[in-house]
Design a protein around this motif. Structure first.
Motif, PDB file in Angstrom:
ATOM      1  N   UNK A 151       0.769  -1.338   0.016  1.00  0.00           N
ATOM      2  CA  UNK A 151       0.117  -0.119   0.158  1.00  0.00           C
ATOM      3  C   UNK A 151       0.860   1.357   0.054  1.00  0.00           C
ATOM      4  N   UNK A 152       2.085   0.988   0.565  1.00  0.00           N
ATOM      5  CA  UNK A 152       2.874   2.403   0.708  1.00  0.00           C
ATOM      6  C   UNK A 152       3.276   2.573  -0.503  1.00  0.00           C
TER       7      UNK A 152
ATOM      8  N   UNK B 134       3.875   0.527 -11.653  1.00  0.00           N
ATOM      9  CA  UNK B 134       3.133  -0.323 -10.981  1.00  0.00           C
ATOM     10  C   UNK B 134       2.818  -1.558 -11.707  1.00  0.00           C
ATOM     11  N   UNK B 135       2.742  -2.701 -10.759  1.00  0.00           N
ATOM     12  CA  UNK B 135       2.207  -3.979 -11.317  1.00  0.00           C
ATOM     13  C   UNK B 135       0.922  -4.529 -10.787  1.00  0.00           C
ATOM     14  N   UNK B 136       0.626  -5.672 -11.064  1.00  0.00           N
ATOM     15  CA  UNK B 136      -0.621  -6.211 -10.463  1.00  0.00           C
ATOM     16  C   UNK B 136      -0.962  -6.414  -9.134  1.00  0.00           C
TER      17      UNK B 136
ATOM     18  N   UNK C 237      -4.016   1.487  -5.874  1.00  0.00           N
ATOM     19  CA  UNK C 237      -4.002   2.667  -6.629  1.00  0.00           C
ATOM     20  C   UNK C 237      -5.318   2.984  -6.875  1.00  0.00           C
ATOM     21  N   UNK C 238      -5.960   2.044  -7.409  1.00  0.00           N
ATOM     22  CA  UNK C 238      -7.570   2.310  -7.888  1.00  0.00           C
ATOM     23  C   UNK C 238      -8.251   2.559  -6.651  1.00  0.00           C
ATOM     24  N   UNK C 239      -8.045   2.113  -5.549  1.00  0.00           N
ATOM     25  CA  UNK C 239      -8.908   2.370  -4.272  1.00  0.00           C
ATOM     26  C   UNK C 239      -8.630   3.989  -4.149  1.00  0.00           C
ATOM     27  N   UNK C 240      -7.411   4.267  -4.043  1.00  0.00           N
ATOM     28  CA  UNK C 240      -6.895   5.552  -3.654  1.00  0.00           C
ATOM     29  C   UNK C 240      -7.377   6.743  -4.679  1.00  0.00           C
ATOM     30  N   UNK C 241      -7.005   6.527  -6.017  1.00  0.00           N
ATOM     31  CA  UNK C 241      -6.951   7.637  -7.183  1.00  0.00           C
ATOM     32  C   UNK C 241      -8.434   7.564  -7.524  1.00  0.00           C
ATOM     33  N   UNK C 242      -9.463   6.588  -7.310  1.00  0.00           N
ATOM     34  CA  UNK C 242     -11.036   6.861  -7.790  1.00  0.00           C
ATOM     35  C   UNK C 242     -11.443   8.089  -7.123  1.00  0.00           C
ATOM     36  N   UNK C 243     -10.975   8.122  -5.587  1.00  0.00           N
ATOM     37  CA  UNK C 243     -11.688   9.013  -4.720  1.00  0.00           C
ATOM     38  C   UNK C 243     -10.828  10.158  -4.999  1.00  0.00           C
ATOM     39  N   UNK C 244      -9.561  10.327  -4.916  1.00  0.00           N
ATOM     40  CA  UNK C 244      -8.998  11.533  -5.201  1.00  0.00           C
ATOM     41  C   UNK C 244      -9.193  12.385  -6.481  1.00  0.00           C
ATOM     42  N   UNK C 245      -9.356  11.721  -7.565  1.00  0.00           N
ATOM     43  CA  UNK C 245     -10.028  12.385  -9.027  1.00  0.00           C
ATOM     44  C   UNK C 245     -11.312  12.890  -8.807  1.00  0.00           C
ATOM     45  N   UNK C 246     -12.080  12.239  -8.014  1.00  0.00           N
ATOM     46  CA  UNK C 246     -13.342  12.814  -7.795  1.00  0.00           C
ATOM     47  C   UNK C 246     -13.427  14.311  -6.823  1.00  0.00           C
TER      48      UNK C 246
END
Length: 459
Positions: A54-55, A130-132, A138-147
């Motif tokens: 996560x870090x 970034x890998x799998x 990254x999706x968990x964090x950036x989905x909210x951040x972009x919004x």
């Protein structure tokens, strides 16, 4: 009452003691940024407790989030330069309309950029290395951040308006409030509390968006109601004229600031070749850099209004003296910070690293790159001073030279010679070459502008 304080601020900037005025403007910003940056470190600390993956994932997001933040910073620079010059020239109503236009313009542009980032999330982060194993985080964090990106921009631009008027105390309080809200919500949303479920890295992003949203409410109230620094019309200029003025400085400034995350992306990609532990440590190092350079960052927000107002009033001698005094102070201050970092390197590395290899790389980072932060300060303050003089292309060229002629090439060559140690030392050497070039160029530009002003004045 606010009008009296505003008038007093103008007077100090244009005719008061230069050291005293810069100190009065900068100290509140330093305290505000200490709170904000400290809370950001708290954010990193809580995420580090989730594990290395996560870090590392959040570390991958820094170049992308900073790209959008850089657009906001660039537009804030354009806003501040335009408004401060108008105030220095006594065009108060023009400054108020410029402030209104800048808020709307910034919100539209950031929303567009965030939308593009959301649609291209996977290709962007895969390109960064970034890998799998890290992409889900990254999706968990950036989905909210972009919004929530639009909520980030309004307080930033609003604070630029306040600083341009000479008020740095209020922006520091707003920054501190946002950081405090974020720090309180972080552990609650990341790890869960009572009926609130554990959200992991997504909780960190939600905490940030909530803090930004509160900032939007506060800044709009202050600008529109309390300080009356906004006007939706102007008798002397059209909306397009205001947009053109802001964009003339704001776009090159945004471009210059966006080069930094691009360079960070390249550096992250190089570091990624050494493994996830190296990326995690480099992400922590970037946060340490933010704290170590917070006085530089504060001065980069307070020196430009001083420069712009005195430029608008034709006080070039005050511009030159303020620039020189500030650089001397930064060199001494940052060397003292480097000594402190050396003495606390073991403790800092242990606090933010949860694996021996991560701890070792954080320590290596502290021993090398922070030695050049004073030189980096010269570059940052020269860049912001160029924008304040309405020379945005000079600032853009300086950023290009710093990052892609000196910083990255020296770091890349160093990495081939001596691994991560060579990479960090090479980056420091790149800062040295750029700082010398920046200082000489700014002094020459300022002298030329002063001579041109004298030539056009009637005898």
């Amino acid at each position: 009452m606010s009008a009296v304080r505003q008038s007093s601020s103008h007077s100090d900037i244009l005719s008061g003691s230069i050291p005293a005025t810069l100190k009065r403007m900068t100290v509140p910003m330093i305290f505000g940024m200490i709170m904000l940056m400290s809370f950001n470190l708290v954010d990193t600390f809580f995420i580090s407790l989730l594990g290395t993956k996560p870090l590392a994932a959040v570390s991958f997001t820094f170049p992308v989030t900073f790209t959008i933040i850089s657009l906001a910073i660039g537009l804030g620079i354009g806003t501040s330069a335009v408004i401060a010059k108008a105030l220095g020239s006594k065009n108060i109503e023009e400054a108020k309309f410029d402030a209104f236009v800048s808020l709307v313009l910034a919100a539209v542009l950031v929303a567009m950029l965030a939308g593009v980032g959301y649609l291209l999330m996977d290709p962007i982060f895969t390109l960064l290395g970034a890998d799998e194993t890290t992409l889900p985080y990254i999706h968990e964090y950036m989905n909210v951040w972009f919004f929530g990106a639009v909520f980030l921009i309004t307080p930033m631009i609003g604070n630029s308006v306040l600083r341009a008027s000479g008020d740095t105390k209020t922006p520091s309080m707003i920054m501190g409030l946002g950081g405090l809200i974020n720090a309180i919500l972080d552990p609650i949303l990341i790890f869960g509390l009572g009926p609130i479920p554990e959200m992991g890295v997504q909780g960190a992003a939600i905490a940030s968006v909530v803090a930004w949203a509160v900032g939007v409410v506060v800044i709009i109230y202050l600008l529109a109601v309390k300080k009356r620094l906004l006007s939706c019309s102007s008798p002397t200029q059209s909306t397009w004229e205001a947009v053109s003025k802001i964009m003339k400085i704001g776009l090159p400034a945004a471009g210059a600031n966006m080069l930094t995350p691009i360079a960070m992306a390249v550096m992250t990609a190089i570091v990624a070749t050494y493994g996830a532990q190296a990326v995690a440590a480099f992400g922590v190092g970037s946060r340490i850099e933010s704290i170590a350079c917070l006085v530089i960052l504060a001065l980069s927000m307070t020196l430009p209004p001083f420069v712009s107002q005195n430029y608008g009033a034709g006080n070039f001698a005050r511009v030159k003296e303020a620039y020189t005094r500030t650089l001397r102070f930064v060199l001494v201050w940052q060397f003292a910070i480097y000594i402190v970092l050396l003495l606390t390197a073991h403790w800092v590395s242990q606090a933010f690293g949860n694996e021996p290899e991560v701890i070792e790389i954080i320590t290596l980072f502290i021993y090398t790159l922070p030695l050049s932060y004073g030189l980096q300060g010269i570059i940052i303050l020269t860049n912001s001073s160029f924008n304040a003089l309405h020379k945005p292309m000079n600032a853009l060229i300086l950023s290009i030279v710093r990052l892609f002629v000196f910083y990255i090439p020296c770091a890349y060559i160093g990495s081939h010679i001596a691994g991560l140690t060579g990479l960090f030392v090479g980056a420091a050497i790149g800062n040295l070459f750029t700082a010398v070039s920046a200082y000489m160029w700014f002094r020459k530009t300022l002298n030329n502008m002063q001579h041109e002003r004298l030539e056009v004045q009637p005898s």
